[in-house]
Structures are given as C-alpha cells and as structure tokens.
Design a protein around this motif. Structure first.
Motif, PDB file in Angstrom:
ATOM      1  N   ARG A 234     -44.028   0.390  -3.891  1.00 28.40           N
ATOM      2  CA  ARG A 234     -42.574   0.359  -3.746  1.00 28.40           C
ATOM      3  C   ARG A 234     -41.895   1.160  -4.845  1.00 28.40           C
ATOM      4  NH1 ARG A 234     -40.097  -3.657  -0.735  1.00 28.40           N
ATOM      5  NH2 ARG A 234     -38.223  -2.538  -1.395  1.00 28.40           N
ATOM      6  N   ALA A 235     -42.407   1.060  -6.070  1.00 27.35           N
ATOM      7  CA  ALA A 235     -41.826   1.817  -7.178  1.00 27.35           C
ATOM      8  C   ALA A 235     -41.988   3.317  -6.958  1.00 27.35           C
ATOM      9  CB  ALA A 235     -42.475   1.396  -8.493  1.00 27.35           C
ATOM     10  N   THR A 236     -43.166   3.730  -6.474  1.00 25.34           N
ATOM     11  CA  THR A 236     -43.392   5.149  -6.188  1.00 25.34           C
ATOM     12  C   THR A 236     -42.465   5.627  -5.071  1.00 25.34           C
ATOM     13  OG1 THR A 236     -45.706   4.912  -6.835  1.00 25.34           O
ATOM     14  CG2 THR A 236     -45.129   6.842  -5.525  1.00 25.34           C
ATOM     15  N   TYR A 237     -42.269   4.782  -4.073  1.00 31.95           N
ATOM     16  CA  TYR A 237     -41.379   5.109  -2.958  1.00 31.95           C
ATOM     17  C   TYR A 237     -39.951   5.314  -3.469  1.00 31.95           C
ATOM     18  CZ  TYR A 237     -39.113   4.497   1.615  1.00 31.95           C
ATOM     19  OH  TYR A 237     -38.370   4.672   2.745  1.00 31.95           O
ATOM     20  N   ARG A 238     -39.522   4.422  -4.346  1.00 32.62           N
ATOM     21  CA  ARG A 238     -38.170   4.545  -4.893  1.00 32.62           C
ATOM     22  C   ARG A 238     -38.037   5.796  -5.752  1.00 32.62           C
ATOM     23  NH1 ARG A 238     -35.234   3.643  -9.291  1.00 32.62           N
ATOM     24  NH2 ARG A 238     -33.100   2.827  -9.058  1.00 32.62           N
ATOM     25  N   GLN A 239     -39.066   6.104  -6.544  1.00 28.36           N
ATOM     26  CA  GLN A 239     -39.029   7.309  -7.363  1.00 28.36           C
ATOM     27  C   GLN A 239     -38.947   8.563  -6.505  1.00 28.36           C
ATOM     28  OE1 GLN A 239     -42.519   6.995  -9.793  1.00 28.36           O
ATOM     29  NE2 GLN A 239     -41.694   5.351 -11.073  1.00 28.36           N
ATOM     30  N   THR A 240     -39.625   8.548  -5.361  1.00 26.37           N
ATOM     31  CA  THR A 240     -39.560   9.686  -4.450  1.00 26.37           C
ATOM     32  C   THR A 240     -38.135   9.878  -3.929  1.00 26.37           C
ATOM     33  OG1 THR A 240     -41.847   9.303  -3.788  1.00 26.37           O
ATOM     34  CG2 THR A 240     -40.494  10.660  -2.334  1.00 26.37           C
ATOM     35  N   ILE A 241     -37.494   8.771  -3.553  1.00 29.07           N
ATOM     36  CA  ILE A 241     -36.117   8.851  -3.062  1.00 29.07           C
ATOM     37  C   ILE A 241     -35.184   9.321  -4.168  1.00 29.07           C
ATOM     38  CG2 ILE A 241     -34.181   7.465  -2.215  1.00 29.07           C
ATOM     39  CD1 ILE A 241     -36.175   5.802  -0.673  1.00 29.07           C
ATOM     40  N   THR A 242     -35.398   8.818  -5.395  1.00 30.66           N
ATOM     41  CA  THR A 242     -34.569   9.233  -6.519  1.00 30.66           C
ATOM     42  C   THR A 242     -34.725  10.731  -6.786  1.00 30.66           C
ATOM     43  OG1 THR A 242     -34.787   7.028  -7.499  1.00 30.66           O
ATOM     44  CG2 THR A 242     -34.044   8.800  -8.937  1.00 30.66           C
ATOM     45  N   SER A 243     -35.953  11.220  -6.725  1.00 28.56           N
ATOM     46  CA  SER A 243     -36.195  12.651  -6.942  1.00 28.56           C
ATOM     47  C   SER A 243     -35.532  13.485  -5.852  1.00 28.56           C
ATOM     48  CB  SER A 243     -37.700  12.926  -6.971  1.00 28.56           C
ATOM     49  OG  SER A 243     -38.328  12.212  -8.014  1.00 28.56           O
TER      50      SER A 243
END
Length: 415
Positions: A234-243
């Motif tokens: 989930r954290a990686t998913y959120r980081q992808t969206i943030t990027s």
C-alpha cells in the motif's frame, strides 16, 4: 486550560499502574515462572511492534499475551493464584522492557498506546480474576468457559476501540462518531485475531502449560508479517500515485508542493466532515491527482491556477484529468472525483466538493501575500454559489484548529 480527555485517561492509567505496582511489591509475586513467561511474551510482542500512521494495533502479539494472562485461571491443570494487580504490573513491565530498543532507534510507544493497554488489561483482570478466585466459574467447563473468555475479550476490545477513538478525538478535534466507526471497522481484522489468540492461549496454557505460548504465538506472528507486507504494498502504491501527481510540478504546470498541500488539507477537512478511512484514502488520491489534466494542455495555465479559469475550461481540464487517471489503474472513484471538479457544487459528491474548495484556497492564499489565507477564506465564503458552504466552514474550522495547535507548540514553555 481545561483538562483534556487524553490527560484524564493518562492520569487514570498512571494511578492504576502505581496502585498495582505497590500492591504487587507488598504482596509479592505469585507463580514467578508463569509471570516471567507472560512478561517475556509481552516484551517479544513489543519488540516485533509495527508502527505506522494507519496501524490500529501496533503490537498484536503483546496485546494477545496480555489478555491471555488476565484470563488465566489454570496452568497445566493447576490453579493459579495471581491477582489483577500482578497482571497489570507484569504486562506493564513487559511492555516497557520490549519498548527499550524502539526508544533507542527513535520514538518509543506512544503514551496513548501504553495507557490503553494498562486500562484494558486492568478491566479484563478485574472482571475475571476475583470471580474465578471465589469459584464462580467452577461449573463453567468446556465450551461455556471458552465462550466466557471470548465474551470478556470481545468486551475489552470494544472498550479499547472506544478509548482509542476518544483519545484521537481529544488530541485532534476530529468528530468522535466517524473516528469510533473507523475503530470498530478495524475490529474484524487484527482485532479478531488478537481476541482469538488471547482466548486460545489462556485455554492452551490451562491444559498443557507454558509450552502452549510459543506454539500459539506463531500464527499471530505470521499474520502480522503478512499485514506488514500488505502495508508495504500500500505504501508503494501511494508513493507511485504521489510521484505521478508530481509530474505536473516537474513539467512546470503547478507550483511545487501544491498537490501535497491540497491532499493534506483535504484529508483534514474530510475528517472534520466525518469521512471514513476508505473514503479518506480515495479523497487523498483524488486531491493528489486533481491537476493532472493540465499535462494535456498545449498552453499551460499561468502558475497552474485553474480556479480562476472560465467554467468550460475548468471542465475540460477536469475531464482530461479523469481520462488520465483511468489509464493508471487507480480506483475508478478517484477518476470520478477528478472529472467532477468543475460541476456545480450541489451536483458534486462530497469528496469533489472538498478538493475544489481546498484547491481554490491554496491557489488564492498563495497569491494573496501575508494576509492571503484570511483573504482566500473570505473569498470562498463570498463565493457561496460556486463553493459548497458546508465545506468552506469545515475548512475554516480546520485552519483555526491548526493555528491553535501551532500557537500551543510555539508558546514559551509549551511541551
């Protein structure tokens, strides 16, 4: 200043812990081997603790071990003689001992976490141990005894959820009902695992002795490991969206930090309006990606200020943004919110209203000089036909609350 609720809860936990420690020192420790085993189990549970902003139960093994000790009436077929005071003392000692490495690496367990565990374990121990010592449950054998343990553990979990919601409400000012609702929603997950493991531990030790503890700890540790991996995904998913959201900043379409500021403030407004955690997640993603439609424009909008554009142009950018979001594989609800940014606020879903108001506030306050925030808020209030009044007033409450918190932190002598 008036006494805040979290201060009262901490004071109750300190009084309970001090009284139990004094009683234990005065009366001595009964069954020291059993006390040591459960103390070590709680310490190990704290050592494997997983911190995170959205983690409700940071140390499930420690919580299960503490509750099992509170409901322990026999060990290897022999009656035990520890009382509620000893239970609270052993659990607190194990929690503090297991927290030492965390303190060395950074922030240790929150005081709220320790206060909740002390009060919850004390509650269960007081409900069970005096009645067990009097022989009240002597005739409760087999399934009846197991159901009794599950009922007490379920009741303690509900009490812990109420405590957690009350502490969060006291510290943040978020509305209590939606916070409590989120706490209760989390119970069927890790909360149910803690309840089941605590009951099985108490029953297992009663039959086969302390050897049951390490064997029964393995399933909960595996579940905790799986949850950590899920949280990492989930954290990686959120980081992808943030990027992806930062693409508009890198391309020069929007000012640096605009998407992050809108997302953070939108979440605060969403909490104030009573959105649940799943709804807040969708709101956060939509706020991060609300300007992504500007990447499709031939002529960039000056400083990315879409709130000042004509409505048809705002709607075109919103539809372009929704089309981009749909290609990313993000939750379709996020694309729907992005697409409806320029709709009349009476026709928008609440999340779209929030993002629109917060986006306009950030754009207006950025260009308004020292008095920008106040001027921006006043402009939003005057634009009642364009922006949802309920959301604007919620934004005003959030900003006022944040200002008070900053003043409290910067006031001389404030801790």
């Amino acid at each position: 200043m008036s006494l805040r609720l979290h201060t009262l809860v901490h004071a109750c936990a300190v009084v309970l812990a001090a009284g139990c420690l004094g009683a234990t020192l005065w009366n001595g420790i009964a069954e020291r081997g059993i006390a040591l085993a459960f103390g070590v189990l709680v310490a190990v549970g704290e050592l494997t603790r997983h911190n995170g902003p959205r983690v409700r139960q940071t140390a499930p093994l420690a919580a299960a071990g503490a509750l099992a000790y509170a409901l322990l009436g026999e060990a290897g077929g022999r009656p035990t003689h520890h009382d509620a005071a000893q239970i609270v003392t052993v659990v607190l000692a194990g929690s503090l001992l297991g927290s030492v490495p965390h303190v060395g690496r950074g922030p240790g367990p929150a005081r709220d976490h320790l206060a909740r565990r002390t009060l919850t374990v004390g509650f269960v121990a007081v409900c069970f141990q005096p009645l067990y010592a009097r022989g009240t449950f002597d005739d409760w054998g087999g399934s009846a005894h197991a159901l009794l343990l599950l009922a007490l553990l379920s009741l303690s979990t509900l009490c812990d959820a109420v405590l957690a919601a009350a502490l969060a409400h006291s510290r943040t000012g978020w509305p209590f009902p939606p916070v409590l609702r989120d706490e209760l929603r989390a119970l069927p997950g890790i909360g149910a695992a803690v309840v089941a493991t605590g009951a099985v531990m108490a029953l297992g030790v009663a039959v086969v002795g302390l050897w049951a503890l390490p064997l029964l700890s393995v399933p909960l540790l595996l579940a905790q490991l799986s949850y950590r991996r899920y949280a990492a995904v989930r954290a990686t998913y959120r980081q992808t969206i943030t990027s992806l959201a930062r693409a508009t900043e890198i391309a020069g379409c929007t000012p640096a930090g605009h998407a992050r500021r809108v997302a953070e403030l939108s979440q605060s407004v969403g909490r104030d309006l009573g959105l649940t955690e799943p709804e807040l997640t969708v709101l956060e993603y939509a706020a991060l990606m609300h300007d992504i439609g500007q990447l499709s424009l031939v002529d960039p909008v000056p400083v990315g200020a879409t709130a000042a554009l004509p409505v048809p142009e705002q709607r075109r950018i919103a539809l372009l943004g929704g089309a981009v979001v749909r290609q990313t594989g993000v939750d379709p609800r996020v694309a729907g919110i992005v697409e409806r940014q320029a709709d009349p606020h009476r026709e928008q879903p609440l999340a779209a209203r929030i993002v629109r108001v917060v986006n306009a506030y950030d754009e207006k306050s950025r260009t308004g000089g020292p008095g920008g925030p106040l001027t921006a808020l006043e402009e939003l209030r005057l634009g009642a036909g364009e922006y949802a009044p309920q959301v604007v007033e919620s934004l005003a409450r959030v900003l006022s609350r944040e200002t008070r918190e900053r003043d409290g932190l910067t006031r001389p002598g404030a801790g």
